[in-house]
Write a protein that holds these residues in place. Structure first.
Motif, PDB file in Angstrom:
ATOM      1  N   THR A  25       0.833  -1.204   0.000  1.00 51.32           N
ATOM      2  CA  THR A  25       0.000   0.000   0.000  1.00 51.32           C
ATOM      3  C   THR A  25       0.863   1.247   0.000  1.00 51.32           C
ATOM      4  OG1 THR A  25      -1.731  -1.176   1.225  1.00 51.32           O
ATOM      5  CG2 THR A  25      -1.788   1.234   1.290  1.00 51.32           C
ATOM      6  N   CYS A  42      -8.879  -4.103  -7.109  1.00 49.57           N
ATOM      7  CA  CYS A  42      -8.803  -5.452  -6.527  1.00 49.57           C
ATOM      8  C   CYS A  42     -10.173  -6.109  -6.378  1.00 49.57           C
ATOM      9  CB  CYS A  42      -8.113  -5.393  -5.162  1.00 49.57           C
ATOM     10  SG  CYS A  42      -6.332  -5.082  -5.267  1.00 49.57           S
ATOM     11  N   GLN A  50      -5.322  -8.726  -3.943  1.00 53.82           N
ATOM     12  CA  GLN A  50      -4.616  -8.597  -2.667  1.00 53.82           C
ATOM     13  C   GLN A  50      -4.125  -9.974  -2.242  1.00 53.82           C
ATOM     14  OE1 GLN A  50      -6.465  -6.194   0.367  1.00 53.82           O
ATOM     15  NE2 GLN A  50      -5.494  -7.335   2.024  1.00 53.82           N
ATOM     16  N   PHE A  56      -0.107  -6.292  -2.604  1.00 51.54           N
ATOM     17  CA  PHE A  56      -0.960  -6.469  -3.762  1.00 51.54           C
ATOM     18  C   PHE A  56      -0.172  -7.022  -4.954  1.00 51.54           C
ATOM     19  CE2 PHE A  56      -2.552  -3.150  -1.073  1.00 51.54           C
ATOM     20  CZ  PHE A  56      -3.886  -3.502  -0.908  1.00 51.54           C
TER      21      PHE A  56
END
Length: 352
Positions: A25, A42, A50, A56
């Protein structure tokens, strides 16, 4: 609007084309991708997914083994990492560009052994969980494919394929902790020694520190490990004497005073020069009451032999493996120095 439509002021296609398509993130935010945009991309059927909390994968398909490894390390590493460390071009950042990647974390257990090259360890794709070693006290939980293993102090990580990986003895201990099959444990420990990855004593120290020697199948495997290590060390010793042109000793004998008590066993003895060689393959198991007694007995034997004028050369399996030339020089020097010493007491050498 569909999932491929850029949802931020900057296009995102270059992120998915980066060499490493696993970002946190914080790294995405560094590149101007807000949390809300990440969440949209996502969604089910979206272009991203994720893998772990805050980590991710920037493509919709299954992650590769390399991507899983990086995801686990990113999840467990302290603090955000620069995008440059992830192979993604980024805007100038106030973060320290020299900050080490994946600080205070390393792959351990079966995944680490596989990275080290163990043939008896499963392939990375076959591992449901990847063990990652962190400092004890970290507020971090296992999640997804990341299994958190804690240690009071982290060993120095070894770089394998650019990743921080626990040394073999530590990785073995963490792998054995999660195994109940005696055959698997035995095969892993045997390969560690036969493959030259580490010495048996280092493995035993780690197993002892992890409290694993109370498990019967581990104790049995350790017994075989020590026997394997002893045999390999003896073979290296024979080869050293032969290849470096040292005089042939009498092998594996008990020394006694004529008509007197036993002085102790040695691995090689040169009677004319009164030089004895001891191969130290002991693997101390901390916390065992007989360890101190064994060490004291070993020291007493050596002192007694030296009082009788016998030179004792002490060699470890690790020295034989890493520097046989140097060990051969030590033995040759001891043999040559015999002419300058007072004659030693006469002793009898009997086969062990």
């Amino acid at each position: 609007m569909n999932h491929e439509t850029p949802l931020s002021p900057r296009p995102l296609h270059h992120l998915a084309e980066a060499p490493r398509r696993v970002l946190t993130t914080a790294q995405l935010r560094e590149h101007g991708v807000p949390v809300a945009v990440t969440a949209v991309r996502c969604r089910a059927g979206g272009p991203w997914q994720q893998l772990l909390p805050g980590v991710f994968l920037l493509h919709p398909g299954p992650p590769t083994s390399e991507e899983r490894l990086h995801a686990v390390l990113l999840y467990a590493a302290r603090g955000p990492l620069p995008l440059a460390a992830a192979g993604v071009p980024a805007q100038p950042s106030a973060q320290d560009p020299h900050r080490p990647v994946y600080a205070e974390v390393m792959v351990t257990g079966l995944a680490a052994l596989t990275l080290h090259g163990f043939a008896t360890s499963p392939g990375l794709s076959a591992l449901e969980k990847i063990d990652v070693l962190v400092e004890r006290g970290r507020r971090l939980r296992s999640a997804g494919c990341a299994r958190i293993v804690r240690a009071a102090g982290l060993p120095a990580a070894e770089a394998v394929t650019g990743l921080p990986v626990a040394p073999v003895p530590r990785a073995l201990a963490d792998a054995v902790a999660g195994l109940s099959d005696a055959g698997t444990v035995r095969r892993l420990l045997t390969e560690a020694v036969r493959g030259g990855y580490c010495e048996p004593s280092a493995v035993v120290r780690e197993l002892t520190g992890a409290g694993l020697l109370g498990r019967p199948h581990v104790v049995d495997a350790v017994g075989l490990l020590l026997a394997e290590g002893r045999a390999l060390a003896e073979d290296r010793l024979y080869r050293m004497v032969r290849e470096h042109g040292l005089p042939d000793p009498v092998w594996n004998v008990d020394l006694r005073l004529p008509g007197g008590p036993r002085l102790g066993g040695v691995d090689a003895y040169w009677p004319e020069q009164a030089v004895a060689l001891e191969l130290d393959t002991r693997a101390p198991r901390h916390g065992r009451p007989n360890d101190e007694a064994r060490c004291s007995e070993y020291a007493r034997k050596r002192e007694h032999l030296e009082r009788l004028g016998i030179t004792v050369v002490h060699v470890t399996p690790r020295k034989l493996r890493e520097s046989p030339d140097q060990q051969a020089t030590v033995v040759r020097t001891a043999l040559m120095a015999a002419t300058d010493r007072d004659p030693a007491a006469h002793v009898v050498a009997l086969p062990r």
